[in-house]
Scaffold this motif. Structure first.
Motif, PDB file in Angstrom:
ATOM      1  N   ARG A 179      17.013   6.201 -12.469  1.00  0.00           N
ATOM      2  CA  ARG A 179      16.773   5.999 -11.042  1.00  0.00           C
ATOM      3  C   ARG A 179      15.580   6.829 -10.568  1.00  0.00           C
ATOM      4  NH1 ARG A 179      21.257   5.476  -6.427  1.00  0.00           N
ATOM      5  NH2 ARG A 179      19.838   5.034  -4.720  1.00  0.00           N
ATOM      6  N   ALA A 180      15.448   8.031 -11.061  1.00  0.00           N
ATOM      7  CA  ALA A 180      14.303   8.873 -10.700  1.00  0.00           C
ATOM      8  C   ALA A 180      13.004   8.210 -11.161  1.00  0.00           C
ATOM      9  CB  ALA A 180      14.450  10.256 -11.322  1.00  0.00           C
ATOM     10  N   ASP A 181      13.021   7.639 -12.353  1.00  0.00           N
ATOM     11  CA  ASP A 181      11.830   6.950 -12.848  1.00  0.00           C
ATOM     12  C   ASP A 181      11.477   5.755 -11.973  1.00  0.00           C
ATOM     13  OD1 ASP A 181      11.589   8.728 -14.909  1.00  0.00           O
ATOM     14  OD2 ASP A 181      12.432   7.403 -16.440  1.00  0.00           O
ATOM     15  N   ARG A 182      12.477   5.010 -11.533  1.00  0.00           N
ATOM     16  CA  ARG A 182      12.211   3.841 -10.672  1.00  0.00           C
ATOM     17  C   ARG A 182      11.619   4.262  -9.338  1.00  0.00           C
ATOM     18  NH1 ARG A 182      17.102   1.196 -13.156  1.00  0.00           N
ATOM     19  NH2 ARG A 182      18.270   2.699 -11.941  1.00  0.00           N
ATOM     20  N   TRP A 183      12.124   5.345  -8.742  1.00  0.00           N
ATOM     21  CA  TRP A 183      11.559   5.829  -7.486  1.00  0.00           C
ATOM     22  C   TRP A 183      10.102   6.243  -7.670  1.00  0.00           C
ATOM     23  CZ3 TRP A 183      12.470   5.219  -2.663  1.00  0.00           C
ATOM     24  CH2 TRP A 183      13.763   5.023  -2.201  1.00  0.00           C
ATOM     25  N   GLY A 184       9.835   6.987  -8.737  1.00  0.00           N
ATOM     26  CA  GLY A 184       8.461   7.429  -8.983  1.00  0.00           C
ATOM     27  C   GLY A 184       7.511   6.275  -9.207  1.00  0.00           C
ATOM     28  N   ILE A 185       7.953   5.276  -9.959  1.00  0.00           N
ATOM     29  CA  ILE A 185       7.112   4.115 -10.221  1.00  0.00           C
ATOM     30  C   ILE A 185       6.898   3.304  -8.949  1.00  0.00           C
ATOM     31  CG2 ILE A 185       7.026   1.894 -11.428  1.00  0.00           C
ATOM     32  CD1 ILE A 185       8.422   3.348 -13.791  1.00  0.00           C
ATOM     33  N   PHE A 186       7.952   3.126  -8.152  1.00  0.00           N
ATOM     34  CA  PHE A 186       7.844   2.354  -6.909  1.00  0.00           C
ATOM     35  C   PHE A 186       6.790   2.950  -5.982  1.00  0.00           C
ATOM     36  CE2 PHE A 186       9.268   1.909  -2.449  1.00  0.00           C
ATOM     37  CZ  PHE A 186       9.037   0.555  -2.305  1.00  0.00           C
ATOM     38  N   VAL A 187       6.866   4.238  -5.748  1.00  0.00           N
ATOM     39  CA  VAL A 187       5.902   4.881  -4.851  1.00  0.00           C
ATOM     40  C   VAL A 187       4.532   4.962  -5.516  1.00  0.00           C
ATOM     41  CG1 VAL A 187       5.383   6.993  -3.575  1.00  0.00           C
ATOM     42  CG2 VAL A 187       7.725   6.159  -3.687  1.00  0.00           C
ATOM     43  N   GLY A 188       4.494   5.141  -6.831  1.00  0.00           N
ATOM     44  CA  GLY A 188       3.226   5.228  -7.547  1.00  0.00           C
ATOM     45  C   GLY A 188       2.419   3.949  -7.516  1.00  0.00           C
ATOM     46  N   GLU A 189       3.088   2.813  -7.270  1.00  0.00           N
ATOM     47  CA  GLU A 189       2.365   1.540  -7.193  1.00  0.00           C
ATOM     48  C   GLU A 189       1.557   1.395  -5.912  1.00  0.00           C
ATOM     49  OE1 GLU A 189       5.370  -1.400  -7.804  1.00  0.00           O
ATOM     50  OE2 GLU A 189       5.307  -1.164  -9.979  1.00  0.00           O
ATOM     51  N   TRP A 190       1.801   2.247  -4.947  1.00  0.00           N
ATOM     52  CA  TRP A 190       1.030   2.183  -3.706  1.00  0.00           C
ATOM     53  C   TRP A 190      -0.397   2.678  -3.893  1.00  0.00           C
ATOM     54  CZ3 TRP A 190       4.991   5.130  -0.175  1.00  0.00           C
ATOM     55  CH2 TRP A 190       6.169   4.397  -0.098  1.00  0.00           C
ATOM     56  N   ALA A 191      -0.610   3.627  -4.795  1.00  0.00           N
ATOM     57  CA  ALA A 191      -1.927   4.250  -4.952  1.00  0.00           C
ATOM     58  C   ALA A 191      -3.040   3.242  -5.257  1.00  0.00           C
ATOM     59  CB  ALA A 191      -1.876   5.342  -6.019  1.00  0.00           C
ATOM     60  N   PRO A 192      -2.869   2.338  -6.230  1.00  0.00           N
ATOM     61  CA  PRO A 192      -3.958   1.387  -6.488  1.00  0.00           C
ATOM     62  C   PRO A 192      -4.278   0.493  -5.293  1.00  0.00           C
ATOM     63  CG  PRO A 192      -2.352   1.338  -8.272  1.00  0.00           C
ATOM     64  CD  PRO A 192      -1.786   2.196  -7.193  1.00  0.00           C
ATOM     65  N   THR A 193      -3.256   0.164  -4.503  1.00  0.00           N
ATOM     66  CA  THR A 193      -3.484  -0.666  -3.321  1.00  0.00           C
ATOM     67  C   THR A 193      -4.341   0.071  -2.304  1.00  0.00           C
ATOM     68  OG1 THR A 193      -1.351  -1.733  -3.673  1.00  0.00           O
ATOM     69  CG2 THR A 193      -2.357  -1.977  -1.494  1.00  0.00           C
ATOM     70  N   PHE A 194      -3.991   1.321  -2.035  1.00  0.00           N
ATOM     71  CA  PHE A 194      -4.781   2.105  -1.073  1.00  0.00           C
ATOM     72  C   PHE A 194      -6.199   2.334  -1.572  1.00  0.00           C
ATOM     73  CE2 PHE A 194      -0.548   3.918   0.398  1.00  0.00           C
ATOM     74  CZ  PHE A 194      -0.560   3.229   1.596  1.00  0.00           C
ATOM     75  N   ILE A 195      -6.364   2.612  -2.845  1.00  0.00           N
ATOM     76  CA  ILE A 195      -7.701   2.850  -3.392  1.00  0.00           C
ATOM     77  C   ILE A 195      -8.532   1.565  -3.371  1.00  0.00           C
ATOM     78  CG2 ILE A 195      -8.956   3.513  -5.489  1.00  0.00           C
ATOM     79  CD1 ILE A 195      -6.692   5.589  -5.946  1.00  0.00           C
ATOM     80  N   ALA A 196      -7.903   0.430  -3.661  1.00  0.00           N
ATOM     81  CA  ALA A 196      -8.618  -0.854  -3.586  1.00  0.00           C
ATOM     82  C   ALA A 196      -9.053  -1.146  -2.148  1.00  0.00           C
ATOM     83  CB  ALA A 196      -7.745  -1.981  -4.121  1.00  0.00           C
ATOM     84  N   LEU A 197      -8.174  -0.895  -1.199  1.00  0.00           N
ATOM     85  CA  LEU A 197      -8.565  -1.063   0.199  1.00  0.00           C
ATOM     86  C   LEU A 197      -9.705  -0.115   0.566  1.00  0.00           C
ATOM     87  CD1 LEU A 197      -5.153  -1.499   2.049  1.00  0.00           C
ATOM     88  CD2 LEU A 197      -7.027  -3.141   1.954  1.00  0.00           C
ATOM     89  N   GLY A 198      -9.651   1.104   0.063  1.00  0.00           N
ATOM     90  CA  GLY A 198     -10.738   2.052   0.305  1.00  0.00           C
ATOM     91  C   GLY A 198     -12.053   1.563  -0.254  1.00  0.00           C
ATOM     92  N   ASN A 199     -12.025   0.985  -1.448  1.00  0.00           N
ATOM     93  CA  ASN A 199     -13.252   0.434  -2.039  1.00  0.00           C
ATOM     94  C   ASN A 199     -13.789  -0.722  -1.202  1.00  0.00           C
ATOM     95  OD1 ASN A 199     -13.227   2.233  -4.161  1.00  0.00           O
ATOM     96  ND2 ASN A 199     -12.198   0.828  -5.556  1.00  0.00           N
ATOM     97  N   GLY A 200     -12.897  -1.584  -0.746  1.00  0.00           N
ATOM     98  CA  GLY A 200     -13.325  -2.703   0.093  1.00  0.00           C
ATOM     99  C   GLY A 200     -13.913  -2.229   1.402  1.00  0.00           C
ATOM    100  N   LEU A 201     -13.261  -1.272   2.025  1.00  0.00           N
ATOM    101  CA  LEU A 201     -13.788  -0.749   3.289  1.00  0.00           C
ATOM    102  C   LEU A 201     -15.091   0.003   3.108  1.00  0.00           C
ATOM    103  CD1 LEU A 201     -10.485   0.437   4.995  1.00  0.00           C
ATOM    104  CD2 LEU A 201     -12.056  -1.298   5.856  1.00  0.00           C
ATOM    105  N   GLN A 202     -15.217   0.702   1.987  1.00  0.00           N
ATOM    106  CA  GLN A 202     -16.465   1.409   1.727  1.00  0.00           C
ATOM    107  C   GLN A 202     -17.627   0.418   1.578  1.00  0.00           C
ATOM    108  OE1 GLN A 202     -16.738   3.664  -1.952  1.00  0.00           O
ATOM    109  NE2 GLN A 202     -17.878   5.251  -0.890  1.00  0.00           N
ATOM    110  N   ALA A 203     -17.387  -0.680   0.897  1.00  0.00           N
ATOM    111  CA  ALA A 203     -18.425  -1.708   0.771  1.00  0.00           C
ATOM    112  C   ALA A 203     -18.727  -2.336   2.132  1.00  0.00           C
ATOM    113  CB  ALA A 203     -17.970  -2.783  -0.228  1.00  0.00           C
ATOM    114  N   TYR A 204     -17.703  -2.511   2.964  1.00  0.00           N
ATOM    115  CA  TYR A 204     -17.911  -3.076   4.289  1.00  0.00           C
ATOM    116  C   TYR A 204     -18.681  -2.116   5.201  1.00  0.00           C
ATOM    117  CZ  TYR A 204     -16.917  -5.173   8.792  1.00  0.00           C
ATOM    118  OH  TYR A 204     -17.038  -5.736  10.039  1.00  0.00           O
ATOM    119  N   GLU A 205     -18.431  -0.809   5.042  1.00  0.00           N
ATOM    120  CA  GLU A 205     -19.104   0.182   5.886  1.00  0.00           C
ATOM    121  C   GLU A 205     -20.592   0.315   5.574  1.00  0.00           C
ATOM    122  OE1 GLU A 205     -15.070   2.899   6.322  1.00  0.00           O
ATOM    123  OE2 GLU A 205     -16.707   3.627   5.078  1.00  0.00           O
ATOM    124  N   LYS A 206     -20.989  -0.065   4.380  1.00  0.00           N
ATOM    125  CA  LYS A 206     -22.414   0.068   4.013  1.00  0.00           C
ATOM    126  C   LYS A 206     -23.228  -1.030   4.543  1.00  0.00           C
ATOM    127  CE  LYS A 206     -21.841   2.797  -0.065  1.00  0.00           C
ATOM    128  NZ  LYS A 206     -22.036   2.954  -1.456  1.00  0.00           N
TER     129      LYS A 206
END
Length: 70
Positions: A43-70
């Motif tokens: 169960r601890a592993d599932r919680w860590g993986i669940f929350v850990g999947e958010w990071a790539p989404t936020f970073i991808a959005l950051g990359n998209g916004l960075q390209a939009y800001e330029k």
């Protein structure tokens, strides 16, 4: 979608910060679940993986916004 997020005040730096915070939160969730719940390590592993999947989404959005800001 990026234009709407940018118009709402969201910047690439915010998304990058949220991505790194979700990595730390993932580790914290895993550690706390491992220590305070009686549901074993799976169960601890599932919680860590669940929350850990958010990071790539936020970073991808950051990359998209960075390209939009330029």
């Amino acid at each position: 979608m990026l234009k709407k997020l940018h118009d709402m005040g969201l910047r690439s730096d915010h998304c990058y910060a949220a991505g790194f915070a979700s990595i730390a939160l993932s580790f914290g969730c895993w550690l706390m679940s491992k220590q305070f719940e009686k549901a074993e390590i799976d169960r601890a592993d599932r919680w860590g993986i669940f929350v850990g999947e958010w990071a790539p989404t936020f970073i991808a959005l950051g990359n998209g916004l960075q390209a939009y800001e330029k």
